[in-house]
Each structure stands twice: as structure tokens, then as C-alpha cells.
Write an enzyme that holds these catalytic residues in place. Structure first.
Site, PDB file in Angstrom:
ATOM      1  N   ASP A 180       0.764  -1.209  -0.095  1.00 45.48           N
ATOM      2  CA  ASP A 180       0.017  -0.055   0.064  1.00 45.48           C
ATOM      3  C   ASP A 180       0.941   1.372   0.140  1.00 45.48           C
ATOM      4  OD1 ASP A 180       1.140  -0.005   2.567  1.00 45.48           O
ATOM      5  OD2 ASP A 180      -0.652  -0.631   3.454  1.00 45.48           O
ATOM      6  N   GLU A 195      -0.389  -9.113  -1.640  1.00 44.41           N
ATOM      7  CA  GLU A 195      -1.069  -8.660  -0.514  1.00 44.41           C
ATOM      8  C   GLU A 195      -2.256  -7.558  -0.820  1.00 44.41           C
ATOM      9  OE1 GLU A 195       0.617  -5.672   2.888  1.00 44.41           O
ATOM     10  OE2 GLU A 195       0.950  -7.810   3.797  1.00 44.41           O
ATOM     11  N   GLU A 227      -1.992   5.053   3.125  1.00 46.42           N
ATOM     12  CA  GLU A 227      -2.138   3.577   2.477  1.00 46.42           C
ATOM     13  C   GLU A 227      -3.389   3.007   2.202  1.00 46.42           C
ATOM     14  OE1 GLU A 227      -0.253   5.057   5.159  1.00 46.42           O
ATOM     15  OE2 GLU A 227       1.741   4.427   4.871  1.00 46.42           O
ATOM     16  N   HIS A 238       6.539   2.431  16.748  1.00 43.49           N
ATOM     17  CA  HIS A 238       6.687   3.607  16.077  1.00 43.49           C
ATOM     18  C   HIS A 238       5.941   4.234  15.096  1.00 43.49           C
ATOM     19  CE1 HIS A 238       8.251   0.644  12.787  1.00 43.49           C
ATOM     20  NE2 HIS A 238       7.615   1.659  12.233  1.00 43.49           N
ATOM     21  N   ARG A 259       2.988   6.628  14.032  1.00 47.67           N
ATOM     22  CA  ARG A 259       2.469   8.039  14.375  1.00 47.67           C
ATOM     23  C   ARG A 259       1.519   8.265  15.483  1.00 47.67           C
ATOM     24  NH1 ARG A 259       2.133  10.278   9.269  1.00 47.67           N
ATOM     25  NH2 ARG A 259       4.124   9.633   9.150  1.00 47.67           N
ATOM     26  N   HIS A 314      13.242   3.108  17.228  1.00 48.42           N
ATOM     27  CA  HIS A 314      13.145   4.075  16.161  1.00 48.42           C
ATOM     28  C   HIS A 314      14.088   5.232  16.029  1.00 48.42           C
ATOM     29  CE1 HIS A 314      11.409   5.665  12.345  1.00 48.42           C
ATOM     30  NE2 HIS A 314      11.133   4.727  11.961  1.00 48.42           N
TER      31      HIS A 314
HETATM   32  N1  UDP Z   1      11.949  -5.625  11.485  1.00 47.18           N
HETATM   33  C1  UDP Z   1      13.165  -5.301  11.302  1.00 47.18           C
HETATM   34  N2  UDP Z   1      13.924  -4.705  12.433  1.00 47.18           N
HETATM   35  C2  UDP Z   1      13.391  -4.297  13.497  1.00 47.18           C
HETATM   36  C3  UDP Z   1      12.153  -4.219  13.469  1.00 47.18           C
HETATM   37  C4  UDP Z   1      11.276  -4.924  12.440  1.00 47.18           C
HETATM   38  O1  UDP Z   1      13.635  -6.057  10.273  1.00 47.18           O
HETATM   39  O2  UDP Z   1      14.243  -3.583  14.389  1.00 47.18           O
HETATM   40  C5  UDP Z   1      11.214  -6.008  10.314  1.00 47.18           C
HETATM   41  C6  UDP Z   1      10.166  -7.208  10.734  1.00 47.18           C
HETATM   42  O3  UDP Z   1      10.357  -8.272  10.923  1.00 47.18           O
HETATM   43  C7  UDP Z   1       9.007  -6.969   9.687  1.00 47.18           C
HETATM   44  C8  UDP Z   1       9.195  -5.412   9.159  1.00 47.18           C
HETATM   45  O4  UDP Z   1      10.330  -4.928   9.771  1.00 47.18           O
HETATM   46  O5  UDP Z   1       9.051  -7.880   8.707  1.00 47.18           O
HETATM   47  C9  UDP Z   1       7.959  -4.528   9.526  1.00 47.18           C
HETATM   48  O6  UDP Z   1       8.566  -3.061   9.295  1.00 47.18           O
HETATM   49  P1  UDP Z   1       7.399  -1.781   9.896  1.00 47.18           P
HETATM   50  O7  UDP Z   1       7.144  -2.068  11.365  1.00 47.18           O
HETATM   51  O8  UDP Z   1       8.419  -0.899   9.466  1.00 47.18           O
HETATM   52  O9  UDP Z   1       6.508  -1.877   8.907  1.00 47.18           O
HETATM   53  P2  UDP Z   1       4.843  -2.269   8.926  1.00 47.18           P
HETATM   54  O10 UDP Z   1       5.015  -4.058   8.627  1.00 47.18           O
HETATM   55  O11 UDP Z   1       4.258  -1.751   9.888  1.00 47.18           O
HETATM   56  O12 UDP Z   1       4.379  -1.826   7.267  1.00 47.18           O
END
Ligand code: UDP
Length: 362
Positions: free
Chosen positions: A95, A117, A131, A200, A202, A233
Site C-alpha cells: 500500500d 497482499e 495507505e 513507532h 505515528r 526507532h
Molecule cells: N523489522 C526489522 N528490524 C526491526 C524491527 C522490525 O527488520 O528492528 C522487520 C519485521 O520483521 C517486519 C518489518 O520489519 O518484517 C516490519 O516493518 P515496519 O514495522 O516498519 O512496517 P509495517 O509492517 O508496520 O508496515
């Protein structure tokens, strides 16, 4: 032979498309990868882990640019890539603005788009922003849709999207399965039980984050054999508050964000997870780790419905009580581990490539 062009903007797109690219290569497809550079330094090391290298790197990031500027830059820079690769199919994931703009550019060239997805919805056009609108619009633009779950497929059907809609499972689970298969089983395991936390989004900045940190501190004070590992973060809004609230605790490890492989290992070694991340909600149930979701609502309701996740929001008392219960009541803890993961079995990419190989899409 079919030529497939994969579009990647952010870390989660790299994680979730890498296994699809690998599967396509195994089957002899000609694959090309374009990276728009939304998160370039985060995702290149990850791509290397999968022996992947971008074929095209777009330079679309400018400090403080608007979404319109970003979208326009991606459209402008991606069109010549389409012209030189001449793919039979463009694949986008999720997204992001990258996924939306690349799908639109491909549509303008009358090149079919496959959306990995597909069908996640909050049904609130402004949340998450942009998104939710990106994924709705990609739903209109794409020719092939790969919903990861039945619920996602239902969302597509309700929007009048028909055709081949194979429920594939989430390809993020494939990436995790492949990664863990390559890692030694007990690497990095410590002597304490571990809460692994990420936070992290917002919507949790400020007061909610403070409540979450206070709740976790209370859990640690109550249960002496538990430690917290928290990759924080770098955003100063988050880092400084977390440091102030948790930094002094002897069983808290505040660390820099981990590389994907290290994070996968940390998940495997953890006792339970607290997170507001989308991807982590999909990964933890595959590892049979209880997951407490630090959000008021989620576009991934399947985990809660299956009993592998619980929504705790940022309510201090609720987080404290639920996590203490999970760490002290083994029946409650085990109840999270009974159901199979609703997000897939780690073989979504095969189903996606099966559908693409059939080639009977519009
Ligand atoms: N992840 C990572 N290192 C970290 C925290 C998370 O590689 O310190 C990975 C996690 O395994 C997942 C992805 O990052 O696959 C999630 O990313 P994020 O939380 O940024 O995005 P979202 O999934 O919420 O879109």
C-alpha cells in the site's frame, strides 16, 4: 518466457517481494527489480541476504516533498524503466506510494499489474493515510490480485473485483521461513525470558508511548526473570521519551533497529511480542509467539479472531495486566499457541507463481 518487473519502495516491500522474486527465478522467469529509494539503505542489505540486487534505482526522494511530488517523480522515473524492460507483468506489493504510482504507470502503458497482499482494508479512507487509499486504487488498477487471507479476498469481492483471487497467505511469512531455515536454532538465546517490543507508528507518538513504556516497566518490576528488548526507532520523538522512561531499568535493552535477519532471530528467541507493526503481526503467529498489538484497531483482524493476537491499544492498565497474565498463567500463554497462523504457511510465493504461470488473467 515471461518477463516480470518487481517494484520495491520500502523495507516491508523488499521483505515481502524477495521470496516471490526467488520463486520466479527458480521457475525460469526473467526477473527485474526496481527500487524507488523510499528506504534505500534499510533495504539493500536485506536484498543481499536473498542474493538480490536492484536492476534500477530511482532517485525520487527530496526532503520535505509532498505526496503529489513524490507520486509525480515516481511516475516520471518509472515510465522509462517500463520502456526499456518491456515487462509482461509488473508486480507491486501492499500500500505504499511506490506500489500505487508504479501500478498507475504500468496501467498507462497497458502493462498488466499483479498486486501482492491485496485486499487489506480499514474502511477508513484517511487511516492509515495515504495507505488505505493507495491499496484501494491499486485494487482498481491491477489485473491480478493476491489476497493473503480469506478476509482480504472478501474485501475485494465486496468492491466488485472478480477474476482469479487465490488466497495465498502472506509472503512475509515465506521470507521468515526461508530466513530461519538458514539460521542456527539457538543463536542469541539468553537466560531471561524476553519481551520483544517495537513501537513507532505515528498514532503512538507522545502520551500513548509514555503509557506503553510505564506499563512495560511495571511488568518488569513485577516479574524478575523477564527482560525487555526494544529496537528503538531513531525518530527523536520516540527515542528520547523511551530513553527517559525505560533507559535506567537494569533489565531493559534499548537497541538500534535491527537488521531483518537479527530481528527474525530475536523474534524466535522471544517469549512474547508487543508491537504496533503490521508485518510483525503476521510474523509472530508463524513462530507461535503471543502478540499484543499496541493499536486501537488493525487491518489484520485475523490474528485476533484466531486467538493468536490480542489488541491492547495503549491502555496502561490493560497492557500491564494482560502481559503479566501471559507471563504467569501458562494456560493463557499456551492459548495463543494453539491456532495455526492465519497469515500463511510460508509458501505463498508458490501459489502466486502458480497463478502467474497459468497466465489466464485478464
Ligand atoms: N523489522 C526489522 N528490524 C526491526 C524491527 C522490525 O527488520 O528492528 C522487520 C519485521 O520483521 C517486519 C518489518 O520489519 O518484517 C516490519 O516493518 P515496519 O514495522 O516498519 O512496517 P509495517 O509492517 O508496520 O508496515
Amino acid at each position: 518466457m515471461k518477463k516480470l518487473l518487481f517494484c520495491i519502495g520500502t523495507r516491508p516491500e523488499a521483505i515481502k517481494l524477495a521470496p516471490v522474486i526467488l520463486e520466479a527465478r527458480t521457475r525460469g522467469f526473467d526477473t527485474k527489480v526496481v527500487v524507488t529509494g523510499q528506504h534505500q539503505d534499510l533495504l539493500e542489505p536485506f536484498l543481499e541476504w536473498f542474493d538480490l540486487k536492484p536492476d534500477f534505482r530511482l532517485q525520487v526522494l527530496r526532503p520535505g516533498q509532498s505526496l503529489s511530488e513524490l507520486t509525480a517523480r515516481i511516475l516520471n522515473e518509472f515510465q522509462p524503466v517500463l520502456g526499456s524492460v518491456k515487462p509482461d507483468l509488473v508486480l507491486t506489493q501492499g500500500d505504499t506510494t511506490t506500489a500505487f504510482a508504479c501500478s498507475l504507470a504500468a496501467f498507462y502503458e497497458k502493462i498488466p499489474v499483479a498486486h501482492v497482499e491485496a485486499g487489506l482494508r480499514t474502511h477508513d479512507r484517511y487511516s492509515p493515510f495515504p495507505e488505505e487509499m493507495n491499496r484501494l486504487l491499486i485494487g482498481r488498477l491491477a489485473n491480478l490480485h493476491f489476497p493473503p487471507t480469506e478476509a482480504a479476498k472478501e474485501n475485494l469481492l465486496r468492491e466488485g473485483i472478480t477474476g482469479l483471487l487465490p488466497v495465498t497467505g502472506n509472503t512475509g511469512v515465506d521470507a521468515l521461513r526461508i530466513t530461519l531455515e538458514r539460521l542456527p536454532l539457538n543463536a542469541g538465546a539468553g537466560s531471561h525470558r524476553t519481551i520483544l517490543m517495537t513501537c513507532h507508528r505515528r498514532e503512538n507518538h507522545g502520551e500513548p508511548l509514555e503509557r506503553i513504556c510505564r506499563a512495560v516497566r511495571a511488568v518488569l518490576d513485577r516479574i524478575p526473570d523477564v527482560e525487555l528488548v526494544f529496537p528503538v526507532h531513531p525518530n527523536p520523538n520516540i527515542k528520547e521519551r523511551v530513553q527517559g522512561l525505560l533507559g535506567s531499568h537494569p533489565r531493559v535493552r534499548l537497541i538500534a533497529p535491527l537488521g531483518y535477519v537479527e530481528f527474525a532471530q530475536a523474534m524466535r528467541n522471544s517469549t512474547l511480542l508487543l508491537t504496533d507493526s503490521g508485518g510483525v503481526q503476521e510474523e509472530a503467529p508463524y513462530l507461535k509467539k503471543p502478540i499484543f498489538v499496541l493499536r486501537e484497531s488493525t487491518e489484520r483482524p485475523e490474528g485476533v479472531a484466531a486467538g493468536v493476537a490480542e489488541l491492547v491499544g495503549s491502555d496502561e492498565e490493560r497492557i500491564r495486566n494482560t502481559v503479566i497474565r501471559a507471563l504467569t498463567d501458562s494456560t493463557y500463554y499456551e492459548s495463543f499457541r494453539k491456532a495455526t497462523s492465519p497469515y500463511g504457511d510460508g509458501f505463498a510465493s508458490r501459489r502466486i507463481l502458480d497463478a502467474i504461470s497459468k497466465g489466464d488473467h485478464p
